[in-house]
Write a protein that holds these residues in place. Structure first.
Motif, mmCIF file in Angstrom:
data_model
loop_
_atom_site.group_PDB
_atom_site.id
_atom_site.type_symbol
_atom_site.label_atom_id
_atom_site.label_comp_id
_atom_site.label_asym_id
_atom_site.label_seq_id
_atom_site.Cartn_x
_atom_site.Cartn_y
_atom_site.Cartn_z
ATOM 1 N N GLY A 253 -5.413 6.319 -30.070
ATOM 2 C CA GLY A 253 -4.667 5.306 -29.330
ATOM 3 C C GLY A 253 -3.170 5.526 -29.495
ATOM 4 N N GLY A 254 -2.438 5.544 -28.371
ATOM 5 C CA GLY A 254 -0.994 5.770 -28.429
ATOM 6 C C GLY A 254 -0.570 7.177 -28.082
ATOM 7 N N TYR A 255 -1.484 8.167 -28.243
ATOM 8 C CA TYR A 255 -1.158 9.553 -27.901
ATOM 9 C C TYR A 255 -0.824 9.646 -26.414
ATOM 10 C CZ TYR A 255 -1.840 14.527 -26.983
ATOM 11 O OH TYR A 255 -1.655 15.835 -26.583
ATOM 12 N N PRO A 256 0.195 10.397 -25.981
ATOM 13 C CA PRO A 256 0.993 11.385 -26.711
ATOM 14 C C PRO A 256 2.221 10.802 -27.429
ATOM 15 C CG PRO A 256 1.576 11.476 -24.405
ATOM 16 C CD PRO A 256 0.525 10.419 -24.533
ATOM 17 N N GLY A 257 2.344 9.474 -27.476
ATOM 18 C CA GLY A 257 3.393 8.844 -28.277
ATOM 19 C C GLY A 257 2.917 8.708 -29.711
ATOM 20 N N SER A 258 3.405 7.703 -30.420
ATOM 21 C CA SER A 258 3.015 7.524 -31.832
ATOM 22 C C SER A 258 1.605 6.939 -31.924
ATOM 23 C CB SER A 258 4.014 6.622 -32.546
ATOM 24 O OG SER A 258 4.078 5.368 -31.916
ATOM 25 N N TYR A 259 0.878 7.318 -32.951
ATOM 26 C CA TYR A 259 -0.512 6.874 -33.131
ATOM 27 C C TYR A 259 -0.827 6.829 -34.619
ATOM 28 C CZ TYR A 259 -0.869 11.948 -33.482
ATOM 29 O OH TYR A 259 -0.662 13.256 -33.825
ATOM 30 N N GLU A 260 -1.867 6.069 -34.941
ATOM 31 C CA GLU A 260 -2.313 5.980 -36.334
ATOM 32 C C GLU A 260 -3.415 7.005 -36.583
ATOM 33 O OE1 GLU A 260 -3.551 1.976 -37.082
ATOM 34 O OE2 GLU A 260 -1.528 1.142 -36.809
ATOM 35 N N THR A 261 -3.533 7.450 -37.845
ATOM 36 C CA THR A 261 -4.611 8.369 -38.220
ATOM 37 C C THR A 261 -5.465 7.715 -39.314
ATOM 38 O OG1 THR A 261 -3.180 9.436 -39.853
ATOM 39 C CG2 THR A 261 -3.242 10.417 -37.658
ATOM 40 N N GLY A 262 -6.508 8.458 -39.744
ATOM 41 C CA GLY A 262 -7.363 7.952 -40.826
ATOM 42 C C GLY A 262 -8.472 7.023 -40.364
ATOM 43 N N LYS A 263 -8.724 6.978 -39.034
ATOM 44 C CA LYS A 263 -9.786 6.113 -38.504
ATOM 45 C C LYS A 263 -11.141 6.822 -38.641
ATOM 46 C CE LYS A 263 -6.581 3.356 -36.689
ATOM 47 N NZ LYS A 263 -6.299 2.032 -37.256
ATOM 48 N N PRO A 264 -12.131 6.174 -39.280
ATOM 49 C CA PRO A 264 -13.464 6.804 -39.402
ATOM 50 C C PRO A 264 -14.098 7.048 -38.029
ATOM 51 C CG PRO A 264 -13.255 4.919 -40.892
ATOM 52 C CD PRO A 264 -12.072 4.878 -39.979
ATOM 53 N N THR B 101 -9.094 16.286 -36.934
ATOM 54 C CA THR B 101 -9.949 15.526 -37.850
ATOM 55 C C THR B 101 -9.669 15.946 -39.286
ATOM 56 O OG1 THR B 101 -11.778 17.122 -37.792
ATOM 57 C CG2 THR B 101 -11.811 15.362 -36.123
ATOM 58 N N ALA B 102 -10.091 15.092 -40.229
ATOM 59 C CA ALA B 102 -9.961 15.401 -41.657
ATOM 60 C C ALA B 102 -11.122 14.772 -42.401
ATOM 61 C CB ALA B 102 -8.637 14.865 -42.199
ATOM 62 N N LEU B 103 -11.385 15.262 -43.609
ATOM 63 C CA LEU B 103 -12.402 14.665 -44.484
ATOM 64 C C LEU B 103 -11.711 13.748 -45.478
ATOM 65 C CD1 LEU B 103 -14.983 17.419 -45.490
ATOM 66 C CD2 LEU B 103 -15.511 15.193 -44.501
ATOM 67 N N LYS B 104 -12.189 12.500 -45.572
ATOM 68 C CA LYS B 104 -11.602 11.548 -46.513
ATOM 69 C C LYS B 104 -12.739 10.751 -47.144
ATOM 70 C CE LYS B 104 -8.120 7.877 -46.629
ATOM 71 N NZ LYS B 104 -7.313 6.961 -45.776
ATOM 72 N N ASN B 105 -12.847 10.868 -48.460
ATOM 73 C CA ASN B 105 -13.925 10.191 -49.200
ATOM 74 C C ASN B 105 -15.299 10.467 -48.591
ATOM 75 O OD1 ASN B 105 -11.915 9.042 -50.826
ATOM 76 N ND2 ASN B 105 -11.684 7.299 -49.437
ATOM 77 N N GLY B 106 -15.507 11.719 -48.218
ATOM 78 C CA GLY B 106 -16.823 12.125 -47.723
ATOM 79 C C GLY B 106 -17.111 11.794 -46.273
ATOM 80 N N GLU B 107 -16.157 11.171 -45.554
ATOM 81 C CA GLU B 107 -16.408 10.913 -44.129
ATOM 82 C C GLU B 107 -15.319 11.526 -43.258
ATOM 83 O OE1 GLU B 107 -16.726 6.793 -43.073
ATOM 84 O OE2 GLU B 107 -14.806 6.252 -43.957
ATOM 85 N N ILE B 108 -15.689 11.814 -41.995
ATOM 86 C CA ILE B 108 -14.741 12.443 -41.078
ATOM 87 C C ILE B 108 -13.887 11.359 -40.430
ATOM 88 C CG2 ILE B 108 -14.549 13.779 -38.944
ATOM 89 C CD1 ILE B 108 -17.090 15.291 -39.866
ATOM 90 N N THR C 256 -9.925 10.492 -38.214
ATOM 91 C CA THR C 256 -8.935 11.043 -37.285
ATOM 92 C C THR C 256 -7.716 11.554 -38.050
ATOM 93 O OG1 THR C 256 -7.786 8.943 -36.936
ATOM 94 C CG2 THR C 256 -9.675 9.390 -35.525
ATOM 95 N N ALA C 257 -7.137 12.657 -37.545
ATOM 96 C CA ALA C 257 -5.976 13.239 -38.224
ATOM 97 C C ALA C 257 -4.992 13.851 -37.236
ATOM 98 C CB ALA C 257 -6.437 14.300 -39.223
ATOM 99 N N GLY C 258 -5.071 13.429 -35.969
ATOM 100 C CA GLY C 258 -4.173 13.997 -34.960
ATOM 101 C C GLY C 258 -4.201 13.175 -33.694
ATOM 102 N N GLY C 259 -3.440 13.642 -32.706
ATOM 103 C CA GLY C 259 -3.395 12.959 -31.408
ATOM 104 C C GLY C 259 -4.634 13.248 -30.591
ATOM 105 N N PHE D 115 -14.354 5.601 -32.519
ATOM 106 C CA PHE D 115 -13.420 5.298 -33.598
ATOM 107 C C PHE D 115 -12.390 4.308 -33.058
ATOM 108 C CE2 PHE D 115 -11.830 9.331 -31.754
ATOM 109 C CZ PHE D 115 -10.505 9.020 -31.452
ATOM 110 N N ASP D 116 -11.773 3.583 -33.941
ATOM 111 C CA ASP D 116 -10.859 2.512 -33.557
ATOM 112 C C ASP D 116 -9.679 3.063 -32.748
ATOM 113 O OD1 ASP D 116 -9.733 -0.049 -33.509
ATOM 114 O OD2 ASP D 116 -8.513 0.375 -35.282
ATOM 115 N N GLY D 117 -9.485 2.521 -31.548
ATOM 116 C CA GLY D 117 -8.336 2.894 -30.717
ATOM 117 C C GLY D 117 -8.549 4.119 -29.845
#
Length: 417
Positions: free
Chosen positions: A336-347, A366-373, A375-378, A406-408
């Motif tokens: 959500g927000g891409y190609p402007g600013s957006y949040e990451t870390g959404k499961p 994408t990224a792995l965080k605490n064993g789950e995939i 969001t990590a990009g636009g 995923f959220d957004g």
């Protein structure tokens, strides 16, 4: 053999996915890779721009072949560095990569060798550009001279927008040093087509055509992005057009580079506008496109390793390249927000369900965080499906997209229409 793929986006996931099908490949590494690539290859935590560390890694691990995904390391000279160490690598030299790294270089090359493209002017001072805009016929296209991650092109339908684009690029330096010079072009109209070609310095062999959807919203509205989806084949690209483009544009470009003493080896990406007066070049890239790779490579029947080796060895003419008759559609799911600013870390949920109908989910941001995939990009994911035609592939791909959440998240609903 051991293969290293440089990059960590959707394009690189697609290349790793294809290489994993080769009986000739024993082991794949990817630097830096991503959680999707991790299922097929060993991910190595080295930045794409850390050329010396990448070369050290390839040397130490006896890598037989390195394939470079993104443009930045190619423009910075990764191929020259690897070759100087006797390492096998696929891509153009630093000098040849100027075809993407400098829009002034590519426009001047086209002008010199009569390759059809839009009329243009080059400016080194913002005031000179603004003065030109005051009298030029609108609309205009304003382009940053250097690399800008696919976002350095502004289509201006009025003078104020054009001047704002000049200010953003040249004064505010929205794209850093890439904005030290700008190109202002006439606006071309018609359907867009992308043709990727394998080139061995002498011969160019075009791949199947594709069409990228750049604007962020349905009906081609909103700002330009790195690409919100793609289809292959491109609907407006006839067999007759393909012959013209191969002869008058792609092969002529490879011949021009050879004449300049900088043979082009690797992937030549040609972005075309099919105008009323014939096909014209919008831009060149010196590597696989993203998301075009996600629809073109799944249609490739031939072992990618065989083709890459024939390019490196200058033996492309003797290599048979075969394609599937099926069509492919890729839908990019963005934050959500891409190609402007957006949040990451959404499961991210539903990835396994999305592949149950035969679609492929390529990870982009994408990224792995605490064993789950998470969001990590636009651009987060690219979902690709093959079908008997574009309509069939469309139906399949959107069924798969509907399983992911995923959220957004947002995506275009009109890819392939």
């Amino acid at each position: 053999m051991k293969v290293l793929v440089v990059g960590g986006g959707g394009r690189e996931h697609t290349l790793v996915w294809k290489l994993a099908q080769s009986p000739r490949v024993d082991r794949i590494y990817s630097a830096p890779g991503n959680p999707g690539i991790k299922n097929l290859a060993t991910c190595v935590d080295i930045s794409v721009n850390d050329i010396n560390r990448l070369a050290d890694f390839a040397k130490k691990n006896n890598i037989d072949l390195t394939i470079v995904g993104p443009e930045a390391p190619l423009v910075a000279g990764i191929v020259d560095e690897f070759e100087s160490r006797g390492l096998g690598i696929f891509g153009p030299s630093k000098a040849a990569a100027q075809i993407e790294g400098s829009k002034v270089f590519s426009k001047d090359l086209m002008k010199k060798y009569k390759i059809p493209t839009a009329d243009y002017r080059v400016f080194e001072r913002a005031q000179d550009a603004a003065d030109y805009i005051n009298t030029a016929q609108m609309p205009l296209v304003v382009k940053a001279e250097g690399l800008a991650a696919g976002k350095g092109v502004i289509i201006a339908h009025d003078r104020d927008t054009a001047k704002e684009a000049v200010k953003s690029i040249m004064i505010d330096r929205a794209f850093g040093e890439s904005g030290s010079r700008i190109v202002i072009e006439e606006y071309l109209e018609g359907p867009e087509v992308t043709v990727l070609a394998f080139c061995d310095g002498k011969v160019a062999v075009p791949m199947v055509s594709s069409r990228d959807h750049k604007r962020v919203f349905d009906n081609n509205e909103g700002p330009n992005t790195g690409g919100m989806g793609a289809v292959s084949p491109a609907p407006a690209y006839t067999l007759e057009l393909a012959k013209t483009v191969e002869h008058d544009i792609i092969q002529r470009t490879v011949d021009a580079m050879a004449s300049e003493g900088i043979p082009f080896k690797g992937i030549l990406y040609t972005g075309l506008m099919l105008t009323k007066s014939g096909p014209k070049v919008l831009e060149y890239n010196c590597r696989f496109g993203d998301p075009e790779t996600q629809v073109v490579i799944p249609r490739l029947k031939t072992d990618l390793v065989d083709i890459v080796e024939s390019v490196i060895n200058g033996n492309l003419l003797n290599t048979k390249i075969e394609w599937k008759q099926e069509a492919a559609v890729c839908v990019v799911i963005a934050s959500g927000g891409y190609p402007g600013s957006y949040e990451t870390g959404k499961p991210i949920r539903g990835l396994a369900d999305a592949e149950k109908n035969g679609s492929i989910v390529f990870h982009a941001g994408t990224a792995l965080k605490n064993g789950e995939i998470v969001t990590a990009g636009g651009r987060v994911l690219g979902v690709t499906a093959l079908g008997k035609d574009v309509q069939d592939a469309r139906e399949l791909v959107y069924k798969s997209v509907s399983k992911i959440y995923f959220d957004g998240m947002h995506y275009r609903k009109d890819i392939g229409l």
